[in-house]
Motif scaffolding. Sequence first.
Motif, PDB file in Angstrom:
ATOM      1  N   TYR A 172       0.838  -1.189   0.000  1.00 11.10           N
ATOM      2  CA  TYR A 172       0.000   0.000   0.000  1.00 11.10           C
ATOM      3  C   TYR A 172       0.882   1.250   0.000  1.00 11.10           C
ATOM      4  CZ  TYR A 172      -3.889  -2.990   1.536  1.00 11.10           C
ATOM      5  OH  TYR A 172      -4.843  -3.970   1.638  1.00 11.10           O
ATOM      6  N   SER A 173       0.453   2.285  -0.700  1.00 13.63           N
ATOM      7  CA  SER A 173       1.159   3.556  -0.633  1.00 13.63           C
ATOM      8  C   SER A 173       0.593   4.375   0.523  1.00 13.63           C
ATOM      9  CB  SER A 173       1.012   4.339  -1.939  1.00 13.63           C
ATOM     10  OG  SER A 173      -0.326   4.804  -2.091  1.00 13.63           O
ATOM     11  N   ARG A 174       1.402   5.304   1.029  1.00 15.52           N
ATOM     12  CA  ARG A 174       0.925   6.174   2.095  1.00 15.52           C
ATOM     13  C   ARG A 174      -0.266   7.007   1.620  1.00 15.52           C
ATOM     14  NH1 ARG A 174       0.896   6.293   7.297  1.00 15.52           N
ATOM     15  NH2 ARG A 174       3.107   5.713   7.339  1.00 15.52           N
ATOM     16  N   ALA A 175      -0.206   7.488   0.374  1.00 15.69           N
ATOM     17  CA  ALA A 175      -1.299   8.309  -0.155  1.00 15.69           C
ATOM     18  C   ALA A 175      -2.599   7.504  -0.214  1.00 15.69           C
ATOM     19  CB  ALA A 175      -0.937   8.835  -1.541  1.00 15.69           C
ATOM     20  N   PHE A 176      -2.510   6.246  -0.627  1.00 12.43           N
ATOM     21  CA  PHE A 176      -3.685   5.386  -0.711  1.00 12.43           C
ATOM     22  C   PHE A 176      -4.313   5.216   0.674  1.00 12.43           C
ATOM     23  CE2 PHE A 176      -5.788   1.295  -0.452  1.00 12.43           C
ATOM     24  CZ  PHE A 176      -6.502   1.199  -1.640  1.00 12.43           C
ATOM     25  N   LEU A 177      -3.493   4.894   1.667  1.00 11.97           N
ATOM     26  CA  LEU A 177      -4.012   4.668   3.013  1.00 11.97           C
ATOM     27  C   LEU A 177      -4.571   5.945   3.629  1.00 11.97           C
ATOM     28  CD1 LEU A 177      -1.325   2.261   4.492  1.00 11.97           C
ATOM     29  CD2 LEU A 177      -3.627   1.684   3.737  1.00 11.97           C
ATOM     30  N   ASP A 178      -3.915   7.079   3.357  1.00  9.21           N
ATOM     31  CA  ASP A 178      -4.411   8.343   3.904  1.00  9.21           C
ATOM     32  C   ASP A 178      -5.782   8.691   3.324  1.00  9.21           C
ATOM     33  OD1 ASP A 178      -2.173   8.625   5.444  1.00  9.21           O
ATOM     34  OD2 ASP A 178      -1.186  10.072   4.133  1.00  9.21           O
ATOM     35  N   GLU A 179      -5.943   8.516   2.010  1.00  9.72           N
ATOM     36  CA  GLU A 179      -7.236   8.815   1.388  1.00  9.72           C
ATOM     37  C   GLU A 179      -8.306   7.843   1.873  1.00  9.72           C
ATOM     38  OE1 GLU A 179      -9.428   9.274  -2.974  1.00  9.72           O
ATOM     39  OE2 GLU A 179      -7.264   8.929  -2.876  1.00  9.72           O
ATOM     40  N   TYR A 180      -7.927   6.570   2.035  1.00  8.84           N
ATOM     41  CA  TYR A 180      -8.871   5.574   2.538  1.00  8.84           C
ATOM     42  C   TYR A 180      -9.371   5.961   3.929  1.00  8.84           C
ATOM     43  CZ  TYR A 180     -10.544   1.146   4.464  1.00  8.84           C
ATOM     44  OH  TYR A 180     -11.302   0.167   5.079  1.00  8.84           O
TER      45      TYR A 180
ATOM     46  N   ILE B  58     -13.204   4.821   4.449  1.00 11.59           N
ATOM     47  CA  ILE B  58     -13.287   3.676   5.363  1.00 11.59           C
ATOM     48  C   ILE B  58     -14.738   3.332   5.706  1.00 11.59           C
ATOM     49  CG2 ILE B  58     -13.000   5.103   7.450  1.00 11.59           C
ATOM     50  CD1 ILE B  58     -11.431   2.739   8.655  1.00 11.59           C
ATOM     51  N   GLY B  59     -15.593   4.334   5.831  1.00 12.70           N
ATOM     52  CA  GLY B  59     -16.983   4.075   6.168  1.00 12.70           C
ATOM     53  C   GLY B  59     -17.771   3.424   5.049  1.00 12.70           C
ATOM     54  N   ALA B  60     -17.244   3.468   3.816  1.00 14.16           N
ATOM     55  CA  ALA B  60     -17.932   2.876   2.668  1.00 14.16           C
ATOM     56  C   ALA B  60     -17.346   1.527   2.267  1.00 14.16           C
ATOM     57  CB  ALA B  60     -17.856   3.830   1.468  1.00 14.16           C
ATOM     58  N   ASP B  61     -16.332   1.075   2.961  1.00 13.50           N
ATOM     59  CA  ASP B  61     -15.688  -0.205   2.639  1.00 13.50           C
ATOM     60  C   ASP B  61     -16.639  -1.352   2.977  1.00 13.50           C
ATOM     61  OD1 ASP B  61     -14.123  -2.479   2.396  1.00 13.50           O
ATOM     62  OD2 ASP B  61     -12.407  -1.640   3.460  1.00 13.50           O
ATOM     63  N   PRO B  62     -17.021  -2.177   1.988  1.00 12.25           N
ATOM     64  CA  PRO B  62     -17.952  -3.283   2.269  1.00 12.25           C
ATOM     65  C   PRO B  62     -17.439  -4.252   3.325  1.00 12.25           C
ATOM     66  CG  PRO B  62     -17.736  -2.932  -0.096  1.00 12.25           C
ATOM     67  CD  PRO B  62     -16.687  -2.093   0.559  1.00 12.25           C
ATOM     68  N   PHE B  63     -16.111  -4.386   3.447  1.00  6.52           N
ATOM     69  CA  PHE B  63     -15.566  -5.322   4.433  1.00  6.52           C
ATOM     70  C   PHE B  63     -15.659  -4.787   5.859  1.00  6.52           C
ATOM     71  CE2 PHE B  63     -13.662  -7.231   0.671  1.00  6.52           C
ATOM     72  CZ  PHE B  63     -13.798  -8.570   0.955  1.00  6.52           C
ATOM     73  N   MET B  64     -16.037  -3.532   6.026  1.00  8.90           N
ATOM     74  CA  MET B  64     -16.176  -2.962   7.358  1.00  8.90           C
ATOM     75  C   MET B  64     -17.596  -3.115   7.912  1.00  8.90           C
ATOM     76  SD  MET B  64     -13.406  -1.838   8.611  1.00  8.90           S
ATOM     77  CE  MET B  64     -11.762  -1.292   8.197  1.00  8.90           C
ATOM     78  N   THR B  65     -18.468  -3.755   7.181  1.00  7.01           N
ATOM     79  CA  THR B  65     -19.866  -3.891   7.604  1.00  7.01           C
ATOM     80  C   THR B  65     -20.083  -5.149   8.445  1.00  7.01           C
ATOM     81  OG1 THR B  65     -20.498  -5.154   5.639  1.00  7.01           O
ATOM     82  CG2 THR B  65     -20.587  -2.744   5.486  1.00  7.01           C
TER      83      THR B  65
ATOM     84  N   PRO C 292     -25.266   2.321  -2.670  1.00  3.46           N
ATOM     85  CA  PRO C 292     -24.711   3.486  -3.361  1.00  3.46           C
ATOM     86  C   PRO C 292     -23.318   3.907  -2.888  1.00  3.46           C
ATOM     87  CG  PRO C 292     -27.029   3.834  -2.939  1.00  3.46           C
ATOM     88  CD  PRO C 292     -26.666   2.551  -2.255  1.00  3.46           C
ATOM     89  N   GLU C 293     -23.113   4.038  -1.567  1.00  2.85           N
ATOM     90  CA  GLU C 293     -21.804   4.498  -1.087  1.00  2.85           C
ATOM     91  C   GLU C 293     -20.717   3.459  -1.336  1.00  2.85           C
ATOM     92  OE1 GLU C 293     -24.218   3.352   2.668  1.00  2.85           O
ATOM     93  OE2 GLU C 293     -24.550   4.250   0.698  1.00  2.85           O
ATOM     94  N   GLN C 294     -21.085   2.185  -1.271  1.00  3.42           N
ATOM     95  CA  GLN C 294     -20.111   1.142  -1.563  1.00  3.42           C
ATOM     96  C   GLN C 294     -19.782   1.101  -3.047  1.00  3.42           C
ATOM     97  OE1 GLN C 294     -21.346  -2.639   0.054  1.00  3.42           O
ATOM     98  NE2 GLN C 294     -21.645  -1.811   2.111  1.00  3.42           N
ATOM     99  N   ARG C 295     -20.775   1.358  -3.893  1.00  2.00           N
ATOM    100  CA  ARG C 295     -20.534   1.413  -5.337  1.00  2.00           C
ATOM    101  C   ARG C 295     -19.577   2.562  -5.670  1.00  2.00           C
ATOM    102  NH1 ARG C 295     -25.388   1.757  -6.835  1.00  2.00           N
ATOM    103  NH2 ARG C 295     -25.510   3.997  -7.199  1.00  2.00           N
ATOM    104  N   GLU C 296     -19.755   3.709  -5.010  1.00  2.00           N
ATOM    105  CA  GLU C 296     -18.849   4.838  -5.222  1.00  2.00           C
ATOM    106  C   GLU C 296     -17.439   4.489  -4.758  1.00  2.00           C
ATOM    107  OE1 GLU C 296     -20.275   8.362  -3.413  1.00  2.00           O
ATOM    108  OE2 GLU C 296     -21.917   8.639  -4.834  1.00  2.00           O
ATOM    109  N   TYR C 297     -17.349   3.807  -3.644  1.00  2.00           N
ATOM    110  CA  TYR C 297     -16.039   3.381  -3.119  1.00  2.00           C
ATOM    111  C   TYR C 297     -15.295   2.542  -4.154  1.00  2.00           C
ATOM    112  CZ  TYR C 297     -12.921   0.369  -0.318  1.00  2.00           C
ATOM    113  OH  TYR C 297     -11.862  -0.353   0.167  1.00  2.00           O
ATOM    114  N   VAL C 298     -16.002   1.628  -4.779  1.00  2.00           N
ATOM    115  CA  VAL C 298     -15.383   0.767  -5.790  1.00  2.00           C
ATOM    116  C   VAL C 298     -15.044   1.549  -7.046  1.00  2.00           C
ATOM    117  CG1 VAL C 298     -15.779  -1.199  -7.325  1.00  2.00           C
ATOM    118  CG2 VAL C 298     -16.462  -1.339  -4.923  1.00  2.00           C
ATOM    119  N   GLU C 299     -15.999   2.349  -7.518  1.00  2.00           N
ATOM    120  CA  GLU C 299     -15.828   3.023  -8.810  1.00  2.00           C
ATOM    121  C   GLU C 299     -14.896   4.229  -8.741  1.00  2.00           C
ATOM    122  OE1 GLU C 299     -19.763   3.921 -10.103  1.00  2.00           O
ATOM    123  OE2 GLU C 299     -20.226   1.827 -10.663  1.00  2.00           O
ATOM    124  N   LEU C 300     -14.917   4.960  -7.623  1.00  2.00           N
ATOM    125  CA  LEU C 300     -14.149   6.200  -7.530  1.00  2.00           C
ATOM    126  C   LEU C 300     -12.827   6.055  -6.795  1.00  2.00           C
ATOM    127  CD1 LEU C 300     -17.016   8.735  -6.734  1.00  2.00           C
ATOM    128  CD2 LEU C 300     -16.105   8.046  -8.961  1.00  2.00           C
TER     129      LEU C 300
END
Length: 275
Positions: free
Chosen positions: A93-101, A106-113, A137-145
Amino acid sequence: MTSAPRPRAAAHAVVSVPGTPRRLPDGEPLPPEDYRRLFGVFEAVDRAPDLAAFRERLLRALEEWFGYSTIAVLHGPTVGDALLDGRGIKSGYSRAFLDEYARRWIGADPFMTGHAHRLLAERGVVTLRELRPESVPEQREYVELFLRPNGIHDKVSMIIDAGAEGCFYVGVVVRGAQVVGARDVAVMRALRRQLAPTAEAVLAADRATAAACRDLGLTAREREVAALAAQGMTNQQIAGRLFIGVGTVKKHLTRALAKTGAASRTQLAVRWRQL
């Protein structure tokens, strides 16, 4: 046992055929090369002397035998605890990826449900596609965006049940390929069963070590840094595994050396084995 020759993991780590990975029917044998992957990972972690070594060896074995490059190995009392605030290590993982996540997604991550946690507890291995994020919807945005612009189309997560000691969560990001292969899912289902006794023993031993560390005044993070340093990892390598700065590693290591009365990393490694 003599290790079998390493197969070309990347050649069949994932497939690009659309659809949901199927679970191999009960009784359907895995191909011989998949048994080599299974035993390769098991052999890598079977004699791990402590929790830090178990996590590191498991991560490296998944890189080597499955061809994965982006992995998280976390642990905690429950699946939710392991995901939300569990201890562990990551790679790829990059630092930028984790910071944005952490900041946005994080609240839209399907694995956090709770739904994902229940499925993981029930099935042991679950893919992102099985969670059907397109239906929320929010999970779809998480995947697509977020995921797809970073080259991520699927993910597989595995829970290793360690009984009363808790569990390990292993999350693997699949970059580029559209689907996690059915063979990988089947091997990981078999792998989690094989690793369960070792995982329970490792966490039980770590609980005893944690008590000794508390007596020395070590914090949880100081203990993590000290354990990795005792394995011979450099400050840079420790920072990469724990996704913290090198300066933070130096600070924690300096405190761990002082609290354990060790004058060097070599002395720390010797004293760590005695805890």
